[in-house]
Scaffold this active site. Structure first.
Site, PDB file in Angstrom:
ATOM      1  N   ARG A 149       0.834  -1.202   0.000  1.00  9.80           N
ATOM      2  CA  ARG A 149       0.000   0.000   0.000  1.00  9.80           C
ATOM      3  C   ARG A 149       0.873   1.258   0.000  1.00  9.80           C
ATOM      4  O   ARG A 149       0.446   2.315  -0.433  1.00  9.80           O
ATOM      5  CB  ARG A 149      -0.950   0.014   1.206  1.00  9.80           C
ATOM      6  CG  ARG A 149      -2.121   1.008   1.010  1.00  9.80           C
ATOM      7  CD  ARG A 149      -3.076   1.050   2.177  1.00  9.80           C
ATOM      8  NE  ARG A 149      -2.478   1.649   3.344  1.00  9.80           N
ATOM      9  CZ  ARG A 149      -2.392   1.063   4.533  1.00  9.80           C
ATOM     10  NH1 ARG A 149      -2.871  -0.158   4.715  1.00  9.80           N
ATOM     11  NH2 ARG A 149      -1.831   1.690   5.546  1.00  9.80           N
ATOM     12  N   TYR A 163     -13.794  16.827 -17.736  1.00  9.80           N
ATOM     13  CA  TYR A 163     -14.237  15.441 -17.870  1.00  9.80           C
ATOM     14  C   TYR A 163     -15.442  15.239 -16.938  1.00  9.80           C
ATOM     15  O   TYR A 163     -15.431  15.708 -15.791  1.00  9.80           O
ATOM     16  CB  TYR A 163     -13.067  14.543 -17.471  1.00  9.80           C
ATOM     17  CG  TYR A 163     -13.313  13.079 -17.615  1.00  9.80           C
ATOM     18  CD1 TYR A 163     -13.378  12.487 -18.864  1.00  9.80           C
ATOM     19  CD2 TYR A 163     -13.473  12.278 -16.499  1.00  9.80           C
ATOM     20  CE1 TYR A 163     -13.598  11.126 -18.996  1.00  9.80           C
ATOM     21  CE2 TYR A 163     -13.691  10.915 -16.609  1.00  9.80           C
ATOM     22  CZ  TYR A 163     -13.759  10.348 -17.865  1.00  9.80           C
ATOM     23  OH  TYR A 163     -13.975   9.008 -17.982  1.00  9.80           O
ATOM     24  N   ASP A 198      -5.160  18.542 -15.515  1.00 15.30           N
ATOM     25  CA  ASP A 198      -5.368  17.215 -16.086  1.00 15.30           C
ATOM     26  C   ASP A 198      -4.798  17.251 -17.505  1.00 15.30           C
ATOM     27  O   ASP A 198      -5.344  17.891 -18.392  1.00 15.30           O
ATOM     28  CB  ASP A 198      -6.872  16.897 -16.074  1.00 15.30           C
ATOM     29  CG  ASP A 198      -7.187  15.507 -16.607  1.00 15.30           C
ATOM     30  OD1 ASP A 198      -6.410  14.989 -17.429  1.00 15.30           O
ATOM     31  OD2 ASP A 198      -8.232  14.949 -16.216  1.00 15.30           O
ATOM     32  N   LYS A 243      -5.540   6.243 -21.177  1.00 11.05           N
ATOM     33  CA  LYS A 243      -5.686   6.859 -22.483  1.00 11.05           C
ATOM     34  C   LYS A 243      -4.355   6.789 -23.247  1.00 11.05           C
ATOM     35  O   LYS A 243      -3.860   5.716 -23.485  1.00 11.05           O
ATOM     36  CB  LYS A 243      -6.202   8.288 -22.308  1.00 11.05           C
ATOM     37  CG  LYS A 243      -7.374   8.400 -21.309  1.00 11.05           C
ATOM     38  CD  LYS A 243      -8.634   7.702 -21.768  1.00 11.05           C
ATOM     39  CE  LYS A 243      -9.691   7.625 -20.679  1.00 11.05           C
ATOM     40  NZ  LYS A 243     -10.077   8.895 -20.095  1.00 11.05           N
TER      41      LYS A 243
HETATM   42  C1  LIG Z   1     -10.607   9.287 -18.875  1.00 15.99           C
HETATM   43  C2  LIG Z   1     -10.300  10.573 -18.242  1.00 15.99           C
HETATM   44  C3  LIG Z   1     -10.245  10.709 -16.845  1.00 15.99           C
HETATM   45  C4  LIG Z   1     -10.544   9.554 -15.918  1.00 15.99           C
HETATM   46  O1  LIG Z   1      -9.674   8.500 -16.094  1.00 15.99           O
HETATM   47  P1  LIG Z   1     -10.040   6.981 -15.722  1.00 15.99           P
HETATM   48  O2  LIG Z   1      -8.787   6.261 -15.993  1.00 15.99           O
HETATM   49  O3  LIG Z   1     -11.192   6.587 -16.597  1.00 15.99           O
HETATM   50  O4  LIG Z   1     -10.440   6.999 -14.280  1.00 15.99           O
HETATM   51  C5  LIG Z   1      -9.922  11.937 -16.320  1.00 15.99           C
HETATM   52  N1  LIG Z   1      -9.677  12.990 -17.118  1.00 15.99           N
HETATM   53  C6  LIG Z   1      -9.723  12.916 -18.463  1.00 15.99           C
HETATM   54  C7  LIG Z   1      -9.442  14.107 -19.269  1.00 15.99           C
HETATM   55  C8  LIG Z   1     -10.042  11.706 -19.069  1.00 15.99           C
HETATM   56  O5  LIG Z   1     -10.105  11.617 -20.399  1.00 15.99           O
END
Ligand SMILES: *Cc1c(COP(=O)(O)O)cnc(C)c1O
Length: 392
Positions: free
Chosen positions: A55, A109, A182, A207
């Site tokens: 953890r 998002y 982000d 992604k």
């Molecule tokens: C997909 C995404 C997230 C969340 O990511 P997960 O891996 O699905 O939890 C956050 N921000 C953006 C811009 C995203 O495209």
């Protein structure tokens, strides 16, 4: 020794032979063994570097963290179980010892908006949304809300708007707030938010970075000022990425710059083809000289790279026409997610923005004829041919 004992102990805890594996193995152990209790004591007490419990950290995840730290030019990173966990960890860390108030971009998002409205606001965190591309509006919101954290995305979803991270970071610094960016859509190949003054760069590894549609993960990369607070929180909560997912992410990242370059080049070709197609009313793409944020894009993006997301509006189309178009696609995959090696397409009115009333969607510029394409690494002629036949 009896077989029951052998079954449990034989073969394990072998000393390294001197040879080092050329890539990082999957360390599935939940705890770690030292020759002396004294040593374990120092590791648990954090007087000596080392692993003690999964953890806290894990060698496979630590290798991935070192990798994303290097890509983003940070001080350190935390690999998380999902992109959303990464967003949450970054925001919680940003608010440590700061005012429980967040100013956030109004285009985020979907789950990030829900995190703010359904999780943090009910717990007493003030939340205010603002058009992050309007610096005057942002300054006004910041002087009113006195936030501990400003949250934005490098390239917004699905209209692909781009805020001036460096100037926003200045506003954040002057207000004593931490800027969380982000960076999922842009990736560190195009923009490195920490270089521009942000305190946190967050990713959904799911992604572009992992990029193969086979792993869910997230990462927070941060500066020296916030790293200890991030790790301390993580040690308590354990939002960690498992060793297998860490391995897959690291394996994916090795080809990420090559994939991303190809995806960006393909996206440019697809966007310009769409722009001259009679069935297309409007294309949203950062390379467009008429993009509302063109000066910021020219200034902040790596030369010649504009991301690999292309949103477009189909002329005179409503939901039934869009569904028919999507159903006709043979190559481009109809699915949530983005950034994979294969091209993917999504209808925001059905997915990320389905909870908004049509009128509200229209007001934020997301019309019912808008689709969002994540361009993959295929031969661009094949992507274009598939869209062409689906228009027919
Ligand atoms: C997909 C995404 C997230 C969340 O990511 P997960 O891996 O699905 O939890 C956050 N921000 C953006 C811009 C995203 O495209």
């Amino acid at each position: 020794m009896k077989i029951h004992t052998q079954a449990v102990h034989a073969g394990d805890r072998r000393k390294p032979t001197g040879a080092v594996p050329v890539t990082t193995p999957i360390y599935a152990a939940s705890s770690f063994f030292y020759d002396t209790t004294d040593e374990l004591d120092r590791v648990i007490g954090m007087e000596q570097a080392g692993y003690s419990y999964a953890r806290y950290d894990n060698p496979t995840a630590a290798a991935l963290e070192e990798l994303v730290t290097a890509l983003e030019g940070g001080h350190g990173a935390l690999a998380c179980a999902s992109g959303m966990t990464a967003v949450q960890m970054a925001v919680e860390t940003a608010l440590t010892d700061r005012r429980a108030s967040i100013v956030a971009a109004d285009a985020l998002y979907g789950a990030s908006t829900k995190l703010l409205l359904n999780v943090l606001e009910p717990r007493g965190v003030e939340v205010r949304f603002v058009d992050i591309c309007n610096l005057d509006a942002l300054s006004a919101a910041v002087s009113h809300a006195k936030p501990g954290c400003i949250l934005m995305e490098t390239i917004s979803n699905p209209l692909l708007r781009v805020g001036e991270i460096d100037k926003i970071a200045e506003i954040a610094r002057a207000a004593g707030a931490a800027l969380v960016v982000d960076n999922t859509f842009a990736t560190p190949l195009i923009v490195r938010p920490l270089d521009l003054g942000a305190s946190f760069s967050v990713h959904s590894l799911t992604k572009y970075l992992a990029g193969h549609g086979d792993v869910l993960g997230g990462a927070v990369v941060t500066d020296a000022a916030h790293f200890d607070a991030l790790r301390t929180l993580a040690r308590i909560v354990g939002p960690v990425l498992g060793p297998f997912e860490s391995y897959l992410s690291m394996r994916g990242i090795k080809t990420f710059p090559l994939r991303m370059e190809r995806q960006c080049a393909n996206a440019c070709r697809v966007a310009s083809w769409l722009g001259s197609h009679p069935r297309v009313e409007r294309v949203h793409f950062p390379a467009d000289p008429a993009h509302p944020d063109a000066p910021a894009i020219r200034r902040l993006f790596a030369a010649g790279l504009y991301g690999a997301m292309v949103s477009f509006e189909i002329r005179d189309a409503g939901r039934p026409e869009i569904f028919r178009f999507l159903d006709r696609l043979q190559l481009v995959v109809r699915a949530t997610s983005l950034g994979d090696v294969h091209s993917m397409i999504l209808y925001p009115a059905m997915s990320s923005h389905r909870d908004l009333a049509p009128k509200h969607r229209e007001r934020v510029g997301i019309r019912d004829n808008l689709v969002r394409l994540s361009v993959g690494i295929e031969a661009v002629e094949d992507i274009i041919a598939d869209i062409e036949q689906a228009f027919a």
